[in-house]
Structures are given as structure tokens and as C-alpha cells.
Write a protein that holds these residues in place. Structure first.
Motif, PDB file in Angstrom:
ATOM      1  N   ARG A 190       0.835  -1.211   0.000  1.00  0.00           N
ATOM      2  CA  ARG A 190       0.000   0.000   0.000  1.00  0.00           C
ATOM      3  C   ARG A 190       0.863   1.251   0.000  1.00  0.00           C
ATOM      4  NH1 ARG A 190       3.133  -1.141   4.154  1.00  0.00           N
ATOM      5  NH2 ARG A 190       2.488  -0.428   6.206  1.00  0.00           N
ATOM      6  N   LYS A 191       0.286   2.313  -0.530  1.00  0.00           N
ATOM      7  CA  LYS A 191       0.872   3.640  -0.417  1.00  0.00           C
ATOM      8  C   LYS A 191       0.352   4.300   0.857  1.00  0.00           C
ATOM      9  CE  LYS A 191       2.062   5.075  -5.120  1.00  0.00           C
ATOM     10  NZ  LYS A 191       3.377   5.609  -4.770  1.00  0.00           N
ATOM     11  N   VAL A 192       1.188   5.089   1.512  1.00  0.00           N
ATOM     12  CA  VAL A 192       0.765   5.762   2.728  1.00  0.00           C
ATOM     13  C   VAL A 192      -0.419   6.684   2.404  1.00  0.00           C
ATOM     14  CG1 VAL A 192       2.367   7.718   2.465  1.00  0.00           C
ATOM     15  CG2 VAL A 192       1.567   7.063   4.743  1.00  0.00           C
ATOM     16  N   GLY A 193      -1.426   6.663   3.261  1.00  0.00           N
ATOM     17  CA  GLY A 193      -2.608   7.489   3.045  1.00  0.00           C
ATOM     18  C   GLY A 193      -3.633   6.861   2.119  1.00  0.00           C
ATOM     19  N   SER A 194      -3.407   5.621   1.705  1.00  0.00           N
ATOM     20  CA  SER A 194      -4.362   4.955   0.801  1.00  0.00           C
ATOM     21  C   SER A 194      -5.376   4.111   1.564  1.00  0.00           C
ATOM     22  CB  SER A 194      -3.615   4.065  -0.185  1.00  0.00           C
ATOM     23  OG  SER A 194      -2.982   2.989   0.493  1.00  0.00           O
ATOM     24  N   ALA A 216      -3.915   5.433  -4.080  1.00  0.00           N
ATOM     25  CA  ALA A 216      -4.822   6.579  -4.188  1.00  0.00           C
ATOM     26  C   ALA A 216      -3.994   7.740  -4.730  1.00  0.00           C
ATOM     27  CB  ALA A 216      -5.445   6.939  -2.835  1.00  0.00           C
ATOM     28  N   PRO A 217      -4.643   8.712  -5.384  1.00  0.00           N
ATOM     29  CA  PRO A 217      -3.898   9.873  -5.885  1.00  0.00           C
ATOM     30  C   PRO A 217      -3.190  10.607  -4.753  1.00  0.00           C
ATOM     31  CG  PRO A 217      -6.106   9.800  -6.831  1.00  0.00           C
ATOM     32  CD  PRO A 217      -6.076   8.773  -5.743  1.00  0.00           C
ATOM     33  N   GLU A 245      -4.395  14.909   1.816  1.00  0.00           N
ATOM     34  CA  GLU A 245      -5.557  15.368   2.582  1.00  0.00           C
ATOM     35  C   GLU A 245      -5.847  14.421   3.759  1.00  0.00           C
ATOM     36  OE1 GLU A 245      -8.992  15.885   0.177  1.00  0.00           O
ATOM     37  OE2 GLU A 245      -8.037  17.321  -1.205  1.00  0.00           O
ATOM     38  N   ARG A 246      -5.754  13.136   3.501  1.00  0.00           N
ATOM     39  CA  ARG A 246      -6.047  12.160   4.546  1.00  0.00           C
ATOM     40  C   ARG A 246      -5.018  12.237   5.672  1.00  0.00           C
ATOM     41  NH1 ARG A 246      -7.329   7.046   0.471  1.00  0.00           N
ATOM     42  NH2 ARG A 246      -9.471   7.647  -0.079  1.00  0.00           N
ATOM     43  N   ILE A 247      -3.757  12.405   5.322  1.00  0.00           N
ATOM     44  CA  ILE A 247      -2.702  12.504   6.335  1.00  0.00           C
ATOM     45  C   ILE A 247      -2.856  13.799   7.130  1.00  0.00           C
ATOM     46  CG2 ILE A 247      -0.214  12.764   6.667  1.00  0.00           C
ATOM     47  CD1 ILE A 247      -1.126   9.899   6.115  1.00  0.00           C
ATOM     48  N   MET A 248      -3.278  14.882   6.470  1.00  0.00           N
ATOM     49  CA  MET A 248      -3.538  16.141   7.184  1.00  0.00           C
ATOM     50  C   MET A 248      -4.591  15.917   8.261  1.00  0.00           C
ATOM     51  SD  MET A 248      -3.672  18.866   4.004  1.00  0.00           S
ATOM     52  CE  MET A 248      -4.362  20.185   5.035  1.00  0.00           C
ATOM     53  N   ALA A 249      -5.680  15.229   7.887  1.00  0.00           N
ATOM     54  CA  ALA A 249      -6.771  14.996   8.832  1.00  0.00           C
ATOM     55  C   ALA A 249      -6.368  14.008   9.931  1.00  0.00           C
ATOM     56  CB  ALA A 249      -7.996  14.466   8.084  1.00  0.00           C
ATOM     57  N   LEU A 289       3.177  -7.597 -10.351  1.00  0.00           N
ATOM     58  CA  LEU A 289       3.423  -8.183  -9.031  1.00  0.00           C
ATOM     59  C   LEU A 289       2.122  -8.511  -8.298  1.00  0.00           C
ATOM     60  CD1 LEU A 289       6.219  -5.754  -7.744  1.00  0.00           C
ATOM     61  CD2 LEU A 289       6.543  -8.124  -8.481  1.00  0.00           C
ATOM     62  N   TYR A 290       1.007  -7.961  -8.761  1.00  0.00           N
ATOM     63  CA  TYR A 290      -0.236  -8.017  -7.989  1.00  0.00           C
ATOM     64  C   TYR A 290      -1.345  -8.743  -8.743  1.00  0.00           C
ATOM     65  CZ  TYR A 290       2.528  -4.235  -6.058  1.00  0.00           C
ATOM     66  OH  TYR A 290       3.578  -3.495  -5.569  1.00  0.00           O
ATOM     67  N   ASP A 291      -2.212  -9.391  -7.990  1.00  0.00           N
ATOM     68  CA  ASP A 291      -3.425  -9.967  -8.556  1.00  0.00           C
ATOM     69  C   ASP A 291      -4.517  -8.915  -8.681  1.00  0.00           C
ATOM     70  OD1 ASP A 291      -2.433 -12.739  -8.527  1.00  0.00           O
ATOM     71  OD2 ASP A 291      -2.521 -12.518  -6.349  1.00  0.00           O
ATOM     72  N   LEU A 292      -4.418  -7.870  -7.858  1.00  0.00           N
ATOM     73  CA  LEU A 292      -5.463  -6.850  -7.825  1.00  0.00           C
ATOM     74  C   LEU A 292      -4.877  -5.528  -7.356  1.00  0.00           C
ATOM     75  CD1 LEU A 292      -8.598  -6.239  -7.893  1.00  0.00           C
ATOM     76  CD2 LEU A 292      -8.601  -6.829  -5.461  1.00  0.00           C
ATOM     77  N   VAL A 293      -5.233  -4.441  -8.031  1.00  0.00           N
ATOM     78  CA  VAL A 293      -4.851  -3.095  -7.604  1.00  0.00           C
ATOM     79  C   VAL A 293      -6.133  -2.304  -7.383  1.00  0.00           C
ATOM     80  CG1 VAL A 293      -3.621  -0.969  -8.197  1.00  0.00           C
ATOM     81  CG2 VAL A 293      -2.700  -3.182  -8.929  1.00  0.00           C
ATOM     82  N   ILE A 294      -6.264  -1.686  -6.212  1.00  0.00           N
ATOM     83  CA  ILE A 294      -7.480  -0.928  -5.878  1.00  0.00           C
ATOM     84  C   ILE A 294      -7.119   0.521  -5.594  1.00  0.00           C
ATOM     85  CG2 ILE A 294      -9.390  -0.669  -4.237  1.00  0.00           C
ATOM     86  CD1 ILE A 294      -9.357  -3.638  -3.786  1.00  0.00           C
ATOM     87  N   ASN A 295      -7.813   1.427  -6.260  1.00  0.00           N
ATOM     88  CA  ASN A 295      -7.666   2.864  -6.030  1.00  0.00           C
ATOM     89  C   ASN A 295      -8.778   3.302  -5.088  1.00  0.00           C
ATOM     90  OD1 ASN A 295      -7.533   5.634  -6.129  1.00  0.00           O
ATOM     91  ND2 ASN A 295      -7.600   5.798  -8.359  1.00  0.00           N
ATOM     92  N   THR A 296      -8.412   3.710  -3.882  1.00  0.00           N
ATOM     93  CA  THR A 296      -9.423   4.046  -2.879  1.00  0.00           C
ATOM     94  C   THR A 296      -9.984   5.460  -3.044  1.00  0.00           C
ATOM     95  OG1 THR A 296      -7.702   4.702  -1.290  1.00  0.00           O
ATOM     96  CG2 THR A 296      -8.510   2.430  -1.183  1.00  0.00           C
ATOM     97  N   ALA A 297      -9.663   6.122  -4.165  1.00  0.00           N
ATOM     98  CA  ALA A 297     -10.275   7.426  -4.427  1.00  0.00           C
ATOM     99  C   ALA A 297     -11.783   7.288  -4.600  1.00  0.00           C
ATOM    100  CB  ALA A 297      -9.662   8.059  -5.670  1.00  0.00           C
TER     101      ALA A 297
END
Length: 250
Positions: A8-12, A114-115, A121-125, A162-170
Motif C-alpha cells: 500500500r501507499k501511505v494514506g491509501s 490513491a492519488p 488530505e487524509r494525512i492532514m486529517a 506483481l499483484y493480482d489486484l490493484v485498488i484505487n481508494t479514491a
């Protein structure tokens, strides 16, 4: 028996989704405390490498690149991931598990993204940071994780193969993302012999421990390398080494 590897990316919301997946499947989430205990079992020679495995942070400087580019550390990171996977019905988060477990049956590998503006924004909150502070936080974490995986495994985290699935939580909620991953795991072909799979993972982990110890003491390269296999505690070494003395040392 299945294993879920979540990158995962941080904040995703990757950590939150991993916890929801574990709850939904009734699996055990391998948390920071469990990884810490595993790292504490490392011998003194590998103490620093195990601390970085626990923290998931690599600075990416030249010295850092040389340190973690050592084949002994790549083998150690692989061993630690395999030992965790061998427990079965676990959710592993980060630390290159999707790379180490590539090609093994019963493993589902997901990437949560996520973008960057949304992650800021999520890390700010979440942390009460200013926009500038949050941007620096996200950039630093992205670079540290990228540098660590690149140094150890020579792999780019953005390689989607590398992945079976990629999910964008935007546009996907945490609950929906967890449900999609859980359904993917449930639809995996069941291993023909779960006990044999668990034994194989333990053998692979043991082999990587031995390989790591050997490469700590013996200079190897793409031309002069050692491969280690294990079965039921029996070790087999193969490969080509520089000279007879090095072979005897191995």
C-alpha cells in the motif's frame, strides 16, 4: 490455507483495509508487534537489517543502497516473509511479501493506492498536519518504501504484474475494497495439500536463512552464486563459486 499480501501507499487506507480483510476472512493480521518479535530473533550480524524490515524504511542514499544491496540481506528479507507466510491464513502488510511469495500457490497479492493529493488530505486529517507538512510526510514515506524494496529486491513497486489486484481508494470505500479482496481470496484454487504447502514454505524459509548466512561470509555475484534448497531439514547447495577454497568454506 491461504496467505494475503497487501502492499500500500501511505494514506491509501491500506492498513485499515488489511485489518478489515483479516476480520472478514477470519485470518490473523500480522501486525507490527509480531514483526517486532520476529526481528528481535535476528542475530547480531543482521540486527540492523531486521530493524529496517520491521520499520519498512530505507533512506535510499548510496551507503544504504550498498548495505541493502548485499545478497545476504535480500535472502534474509525473503526468509522473514516466508516464515510469516508459513503460519497460514495470515494477512501480511508491506515488506515485499508480494515479491517473495510470487508464484506460490494459495497467495493473493493486492496493492492499495490513491492519488497523492487525496493521500495528503487524509494525512492532514489523520495527523493534524499542515498541507506542506503532510506533503513532505507522504513524499518521504513513498520514497523510503520505494528505495527499500528497490535496494533489497531490485523491483519497482509500481510494476503491476506483481499483484493480482490493484485498488484505487479514491472511489472505493475501505469496506468495499476489503470485500473485493476477500472474495478474490475465497475464489483462489484451494491447495491440493495444505500441509504440504506449509512444509514447503517452512523449507523455503529455512533455505533462505542458510543462504543469507552463507552470503554474509562468502562473496557472491551473478557469475559466482550459491543457491540453497531445503527439504525436511536437509540442505542442498548448488551453483558456481570462484575457487576451491570458497567452495570448501561454503
Amino acid at each position: 490455507m491461504a496467505v494475503v499480501a497487501i502492499s500500500r501507499k501511505v494514506g491509501s487506507y491500506g492498513d485499515e483495509i488489511a485489518a478489515l480483510v483479516a476480520k472478514r476472512l477470519g485470518y490473523r493480521l500480522v501486525d507490527r508487534q509480531q514483526v517486532h518479535r520476529l526481528a528481535q530473533d535476528c542475530d547480531d550480524e543482521f540486527r540492523r537489517a531486521c530493524a529496517v524490515f520491521e520499520a519498512e524504511e530505507g533512506r535510499g542514499g548510496l551507503w544504504e543502497h550498498l548495505f541493502f544491496g548485499d545478497p545476504a540481506h535480500a535472502a534474509l528479507f525473503a526468509a522473514l516473509n516466508l516464515e510469516l507466510a508459513a503460519q497460514g491464513e495470515v494477512v501480511l502488510v508491506g515488506r515485499g511479501a508480494q515479491i517473495v511469495l510470487q508464484g506460490l500457490p494459495g497467495v493473493f497479492k493486492a496493492r492499495i493506492v490513491a492519488p497523492k493529493p487525496l493521500r495528503v488530505e487524509r494525512i492532514m486529517a489523520l495527523k493534524g498536519l499542515s498541507q506542506e507538512e503532510a506533503q513532505e510526510y507522504v513524499s518521504r514515506h513513498d520514497e523510503q518504501r520505494r528505495a527499500l524494496i528497490q535496494s533489497v529486491f531490485r523491483v519497482d513497486l509500481s510494476d503491476w504484474s506483481l499483484y493480482d489486484l490493484v485498488i484505487n481508494t479514491a472511489g472505493v470505500s475501505q469496506q468495499a475494497a476489503a470485500e473485493v479482496i476477500a472474495r478474490g481470496v475465497e475464489l483462489l484454487p484451494a491447495p491440493a495439500d495444505p500441509e504440504a504447502l506449509a512444509r514447503n514454505l517452512k523449507d523455503l524459509a529455512f533455505a533462505k536463512r542458510v543462504e543469507s548466512a552463507l552470503k554474509r561470509r562468502i562473496l557472491t555475484s551473478g557469475y559466482h552464486d550459491i543457491q540453497v534448497t531445503a527439504q525436511g531439514g536437509n540442505i542442498t547447495l548448488s551453483g558456481v563459486l570462484a575457487d576451491k577454497r570458497t567452495k570448501e568454506k561454503a
